[in-house]
Structure formats: structure tokens, C-alpha cells
Design a protein around this motif. Structure first.
Motif, PDB file in Angstrom:
ATOM      1  N   HIS A 181       0.835  -1.206   0.000  1.00 43.58           N
ATOM      2  CA  HIS A 181       0.000   0.000   0.000  1.00 43.58           C
ATOM      3  C   HIS A 181       0.875   1.264   0.000  1.00 43.58           C
ATOM      4  N   HIS A 205       1.323   4.268  -2.765  1.00 47.71           N
ATOM      5  CA  HIS A 205       1.271   5.723  -2.590  1.00 47.71           C
ATOM      6  C   HIS A 205       2.501   6.386  -3.208  1.00 47.71           C
ATOM      7  N   HIS A 215      -6.251   5.901  -2.005  1.00 49.87           N
ATOM      8  CA  HIS A 215      -7.076   4.855  -1.380  1.00 49.87           C
ATOM      9  C   HIS A 215      -8.223   4.405  -2.281  1.00 49.87           C
TER      10      HIS A 215
HETATM   11 ZN    ZN Z   1      -2.741   5.052   2.638  1.00 52.17          ZN
END
Ligand code: ZN
Length: 254
Positions: free
Chosen positions: A175, A179, A185
Motif C-alpha cells: 500500500h 502511494h 485509497h
Molecule cells: Zn494510505
């Protein structure tokens, strides 16, 4: 066929992880370099395990992938989020980039993994080209990529794994790297699969958090009500996350 159309039509969730993409000559090398805090480096095999997972998860047709190790780095906190959000890890990379520090950033993703806790958010942080996350001790306990899917609750075709601490940690690491490559998200999806709800890396445990109030993903899918469903994790990016990664246009070093 236009490649984006191909991805849009063929990149259904059912085929994530097994999809054979139309090939093109890789024109870009995507570089990911992984550093460990001194504490994180005290566990055995952490860098090798992270490299193994990153080499599988980010092995997309948009680039040829180069994952490397930067070694151990001395930082003042093991907090996997604060070390970036407070500026320390970005500043260390900037010092390295101008030769003031013995630390060589790469163009695309510079990931620091610490011994920080993974129980309470935030556990990691990602900004363009820079990411950090805790959980080194859970990575040390993580099975190999292929062994992770040998559990009866896992699905090797869809890269679905049970929601255990080591698998959750590698998903959060993924994750934060997402980014660093520009993903948000709402590039994450959640979907019903049997008796479970499955969350992809960019959504992760927001799929069952009452704090998250987006109605749907950029993929055009709604977020199902987690209710009492079993919770599982996917290590495969959603189709719209993959499309965004295909648009990634390069790093911050000349
Ligand atoms: Zn995040």
C-alpha cells in the motif's frame, strides 16, 4: 487493440494475478530500493523477503523492475509513519541525493522498513517516491510468496490471503509503495468472494473501517458492507490501480 481498452475489458477482478498482458517492449526500468532501520535489520531475512514480494507484486508489463537493497540506516524513531510524515526519512534521502550522506536514493521508490508497531494506524506513510512502514518482525515471520497461498483459506489465482499479521503487514507495505507511485485509497477495491470480503492493497483494512466514507472506487465498483463477513486480503492491485500505474511517468532524480 488499444492497450488501455484491453486493460479495461480484460482486467476484471477474476483475472487479476493470472492475466497475461499484451506485451510491449519495456522502455522504463522501475527502481525500488529498500532500506531497514537498525532494529529492523536485527531480524533475519527481512530484506530478502521484501524483495521477493515486491518482485512479484510489482512485476507489471509497464516496466522492467529493479528491486535493490540500500542496507541499514540509522533513524531516530521506529515509528513507520512518523519517520516519513515528520520529515526525517525524506531529509535523509535528500542528503543522500546531494552526497552529504552515504545513502543513494533511486528515482522511483525509496522504502524504509522499521521495527514499528502494526497494531494501531498509522503504521506507514507514503508520498511521491518515498515510503516507510513498520512491521519488520512480522515480515521476518512471513512465509515465502508461494507458500503463503498454500493455506486452505488462500487463493493462489487471485492472490487472496487470510488477514493475519504477516500477510497484513506485507499488504500495508505494498500500500505504501503504491502511494509512492501515485496511487490513492480509492484505487482500492473490496469485493465479495465466497463468505468473505476481500480488500485490495490500496483499500486494505479501510474496507471494514467505519472511518472510511468513500462510496466507491475509481474502478467504478461499490464498497460492499463488511457486515459479519470473513475478512481477507488480496496482494493484487485493482484494475484501475494498474491503469494508474501504467500512466506513471517516472521519478524525481535526473
Ligand atoms: Zn494510505
Amino acid at each position: 487493440m488499444n492497450r488501455r481498452v484491453f486493460l479495461g475489458t480484460a482486467g476484471s477482478l477474476a483475472s487479476v494475478g493470472t492475466l497475461a498482458y499484451a506485451t510491449r517492449e519495456p522502455t522504463v526500468t522501475l527502481e525500488i530500493r529498500v532500506w531497514l532501520s537498525e532494529h529492523a535489520a536485527s531480524y533475519g531475512g527481512v530484506t530478502d523477503r521484501i524483495q521477493e514480494y515486491l518482485e512479484r507484486i510489482f512485476d507489471l508489463e509497464h516496466w522492467s523492475l529493479a528491486v535493490s537493497s540500500g542496507g541499514a540506516v540509522d533513524v531516530s524513531t521506529e515509528n513507520g509513519a512518523a519517520v516519513t510524515s515528520g520529515g526525517e526519512w525524506p531529509a535523509a534521502l535528500a542528503s543522500g541525493a546531494i552526497g552529504r550522506r552515504d545513502l543513494s536514493p533511486v528515482s522511483d521508490v525509496n522504502l524504509l522498513v522499521t521495527d514499528g508497531q502494526m497494531e494501531a494506524a498509522p503504521t506507514g506513510y507514503g508520498i511521491p517516491h518515498i515510503a516507510s512502514v513498520g512491521g519488520a518482525k512480522h515480515i521476518a515471520a512471513l512465509d515465502s510468496f508461494d507458500d503463503l497461498f498454500s493455506s486452505p483459506e488462500a487463493d493462489a489465482d487471485r492472490w487472496i490471503v487470510p488477514n493475519g499479521r504477516p500477510s497484513r503487514t506485507i499488504q500495508i507495505l505494498t500500500h505504501e509503495v503504491g502511494h509512492a507511485l501515485g496511487l490513492q485509497h480509492d484505487h482500492g477495491v473490496a469485493y465479495r468472494y465466497g463468505d468473505a470480503i476481500v480488500a485490495s492493497p490500496m483499500l486494505s483494512s479501510y474496507a471494514w473501517s467505519s472511518d472510511y466514507d468513500d462510496d466507491g472506487s475509481r474502478c467504478g465498483t461499490n464498497y460492499p458492507d463488511p457486515a459479519d463477513l470473513d475478512r481477507k486480503l488480496s496482494l493484487a492491485f485493482s484494475p484501475c490501480a494498474r491503469r494508474e500505474l501504467a500512466e506513471y511517468s517516472g521519478g524525481f532524480l535526473p
